[in-house]
Design a protein around this motif. Structure first.
Motif, PDB file in Angstrom:
ATOM      1  N   PRO A  25      24.244 -11.827 -13.399  1.00 48.27           N
ATOM      2  CA  PRO A  25      23.188 -11.694 -14.400  1.00 48.27           C
ATOM      3  C   PRO A  25      22.045 -10.807 -13.895  1.00 48.27           C
ATOM      4  CG  PRO A  25      23.785 -13.996 -14.101  1.00 48.27           C
ATOM      5  CD  PRO A  25      24.484 -13.219 -13.028  1.00 48.27           C
ATOM      6  N   SER A  26      21.652  -9.854 -14.727  1.00 52.29           N
ATOM      7  CA  SER A  26      20.559  -8.958 -14.368  1.00 52.29           C
ATOM      8  C   SER A  26      19.947  -8.371 -15.629  1.00 52.29           C
ATOM      9  CB  SER A  26      21.069  -7.824 -13.475  1.00 52.29           C
ATOM     10  OG  SER A  26      21.857  -6.934 -14.228  1.00 52.29           O
ATOM     11  N   GLY A  27      18.870  -7.681 -15.444  1.00 50.00           N
ATOM     12  CA  GLY A  27      18.178  -7.069 -16.567  1.00 50.00           C
ATOM     13  C   GLY A  27      18.873  -5.848 -17.137  1.00 50.00           C
ATOM     14  N   ILE A 104      24.407  -0.865   2.176  1.00 48.13           N
ATOM     15  CA  ILE A 104      23.323  -1.552   1.466  1.00 48.13           C
ATOM     16  C   ILE A 104      22.207  -0.583   1.095  1.00 48.13           C
ATOM     17  CG2 ILE A 104      21.502  -3.297   1.728  1.00 48.13           C
ATOM     18  CD1 ILE A 104      23.647  -4.968   3.281  1.00 48.13           C
ATOM     19  N   VAL A 105      21.829   0.291   2.003  1.00 50.79           N
ATOM     20  CA  VAL A 105      20.762   1.260   1.703  1.00 50.79           C
ATOM     21  C   VAL A 105      21.235   2.297   0.683  1.00 50.79           C
ATOM     22  CG1 VAL A 105      19.322   3.103   2.682  1.00 50.79           C
ATOM     23  CG2 VAL A 105      19.567   0.925   3.890  1.00 50.79           C
ATOM     24  N   ALA A 106      22.431   2.832   0.882  1.00 53.23           N
ATOM     25  CA  ALA A 106      22.929   3.888  -0.007  1.00 53.23           C
ATOM     26  C   ALA A 106      23.199   3.365  -1.413  1.00 53.23           C
ATOM     27  CB  ALA A 106      24.192   4.528   0.568  1.00 53.23           C
ATOM     28  N   ASN A 107      23.908   2.245  -1.512  1.00 55.95           N
ATOM     29  CA  ASN A 107      24.272   1.720  -2.830  1.00 55.95           C
ATOM     30  C   ASN A 107      23.114   0.970  -3.479  1.00 55.95           C
ATOM     31  OD1 ASN A 107      26.631   1.449  -4.681  1.00 55.95           O
ATOM     32  ND2 ASN A 107      26.126  -0.717  -4.447  1.00 55.95           N
ATOM     33  N   SER A 130      17.864  -5.788  -8.959  1.00 59.45           N
ATOM     34  CA  SER A 130      19.189  -6.232  -9.392  1.00 59.45           C
ATOM     35  C   SER A 130      20.299  -5.497  -8.657  1.00 59.45           C
ATOM     36  CB  SER A 130      19.356  -6.010 -10.896  1.00 59.45           C
ATOM     37  OG  SER A 130      18.416  -6.766 -11.600  1.00 59.45           O
ATOM     38  N   ILE A 131      20.159  -4.198  -8.540  1.00 59.77           N
ATOM     39  CA  ILE A 131      21.176  -3.397  -7.840  1.00 59.77           C
ATOM     40  C   ILE A 131      21.236  -3.783  -6.364  1.00 59.77           C
ATOM     41  CG2 ILE A 131      21.818  -1.054  -7.117  1.00 59.77           C
ATOM     42  CD1 ILE A 131      22.352  -1.362 -10.011  1.00 59.77           C
ATOM     43  N   LEU A 132      20.068  -3.950  -5.759  1.00 56.89           N
ATOM     44  CA  LEU A 132      20.026  -4.336  -4.353  1.00 56.89           C
ATOM     45  C   LEU A 132      20.659  -5.715  -4.144  1.00 56.89           C
ATOM     46  CD1 LEU A 132      19.168  -3.351  -1.601  1.00 56.89           C
ATOM     47  CD2 LEU A 132      16.896  -4.286  -2.026  1.00 56.89           C
ATOM     48  N   LEU A 133      20.373  -6.650  -5.027  1.00 59.96           N
ATOM     49  CA  LEU A 133      20.970  -7.984  -4.938  1.00 59.96           C
ATOM     50  C   LEU A 133      22.491  -7.919  -5.103  1.00 59.96           C
ATOM     51  CD1 LEU A 133      20.770 -11.069  -4.754  1.00 59.96           C
ATOM     52  CD2 LEU A 133      20.412 -11.080  -7.237  1.00 59.96           C
ATOM     53  N   LEU A 137      25.282  -8.971  -2.362  1.00 56.97           N
ATOM     54  CA  LEU A 137      26.323  -9.953  -2.688  1.00 56.97           C
ATOM     55  C   LEU A 137      27.728  -9.386  -2.473  1.00 56.97           C
ATOM     56  CD1 LEU A 137      24.878 -11.725  -5.850  1.00 56.97           C
ATOM     57  CD2 LEU A 137      25.274 -12.715  -3.603  1.00 56.97           C
ATOM     58  N   ASN A 138      27.958  -8.148  -2.896  1.00 55.84           N
ATOM     59  CA  ASN A 138      29.255  -7.498  -2.663  1.00 55.84           C
ATOM     60  C   ASN A 138      29.541  -7.425  -1.166  1.00 55.84           C
ATOM     61  OD1 ASN A 138      30.797  -6.149  -5.091  1.00 55.84           O
ATOM     62  ND2 ASN A 138      28.630  -6.032  -5.600  1.00 55.84           N
ATOM     63  N   ALA A 139      28.550  -7.020  -0.390  1.00 58.29           N
ATOM     64  CA  ALA A 139      28.719  -6.917   1.065  1.00 58.29           C
ATOM     65  C   ALA A 139      28.981  -8.289   1.673  1.00 58.29           C
ATOM     66  CB  ALA A 139      27.485  -6.273   1.692  1.00 58.29           C
ATOM     67  N   ALA A 140      28.248  -9.309   1.235  1.00 55.38           N
ATOM     68  CA  ALA A 140      28.410 -10.650   1.788  1.00 55.38           C
ATOM     69  C   ALA A 140      29.816 -11.197   1.523  1.00 55.38           C
ATOM     70  CB  ALA A 140      27.356 -11.593   1.209  1.00 55.38           C
ATOM     71  N   VAL A 141      30.333 -10.957   0.331  1.00 55.82           N
ATOM     72  CA  VAL A 141      31.692 -11.410   0.013  1.00 55.82           C
ATOM     73  C   VAL A 141      32.695 -10.738   0.942  1.00 55.82           C
ATOM     74  CG1 VAL A 141      33.515 -11.357  -1.737  1.00 55.82           C
ATOM     75  CG2 VAL A 141      31.190 -12.018  -2.382  1.00 55.82           C
ATOM     76  N   VAL A 142      32.557  -9.447   1.137  1.00 58.93           N
ATOM     77  CA  VAL A 142      33.505  -8.716   1.989  1.00 58.93           C
ATOM     78  C   VAL A 142      33.373  -9.136   3.451  1.00 58.93           C
ATOM     79  CG1 VAL A 142      34.200  -6.434   2.818  1.00 58.93           C
ATOM     80  CG2 VAL A 142      33.648  -6.777   0.417  1.00 58.93           C
TER      81      VAL A 142
END
Length: 161
Positions: A25-27, A104-107, A130-133, A137-142
């Motif tokens: 969920p995001s704006g 994380i910085v690039a994306n 939202s994008i940073l979060l 989250l994507n990085a944490a899952v991987v």
């Protein structure tokens, strides 16, 4: 061997599409876990194929969401290709901490900069958290899944040449 690479690339791209169904969920509406499979693909595929899997996955995920940013999704897909290509190169070079910092910085930040000028500064400011979060989250899952996946696949799927 090329057929295996293409097949795995298609598989990871399809998994990116499926990850696109897992919404955050995001704006701005289209944040999802569609990057997780592409990040995992860095362990199994050459960088160019990882980039194509992420780009294809993003376009298909955006199509499912109804292209909320219109043709700007092409810009995002190109950014995804570049980011995942570099991420994969860093993974191959053994830069395991720096690849995550870069991702994380690039994306999470740098990929939004063109939208500061194309859309508006307000969009940039609104989308950044939202994008940073979503990126974290994507990085944490991987980071959580990758060690187990590497043990299971141990040398069976690596197609780096």
């Amino acid at each position: 061997m090329h057929l295996r690479k293409l097949t795995l690339t298609a598989l990871f791209a399809a998994l990116c599409v499926i990850g696109g169904y897992i919404k955050i969920p995001s704006g701005i509406g289209s944040l999802a876990l569609d990057t997780v499979p592409a990040l995992l693909a860095a362990s199994f595929l050459p960088p160019v194929f990882v980039g194509f899997a992420s780009m294809t996955g993003h376009i298909a995920s955006a199509m499912y969401a109804g292209f909320p940013l219109g043709p700007l999704h092409v810009v995002i897909a190109i950014e995804m290709f570049i980011i995942l290509y570099v991420f994969s190169r860093m993974h191959r070079a053994g830069r395991h901490v720096w690849k995550w910092v870069f991702f994380i910085v690039a994306n999470g930040v740098l990929a939004l900069i063109p939208f500061y000028f194309i859309v508006s500064p307000a969009f940039f400011v609104a989308a950044l958290p939202s994008i940073l979060l979503a990126t974290v989250l994507n990085a944490a899952v991987v980071i959580t899944v990758q060690p187990a996946l590497a043990k299971v696949a141990k040398g069976r799927l690596r197609l780096s040449k």
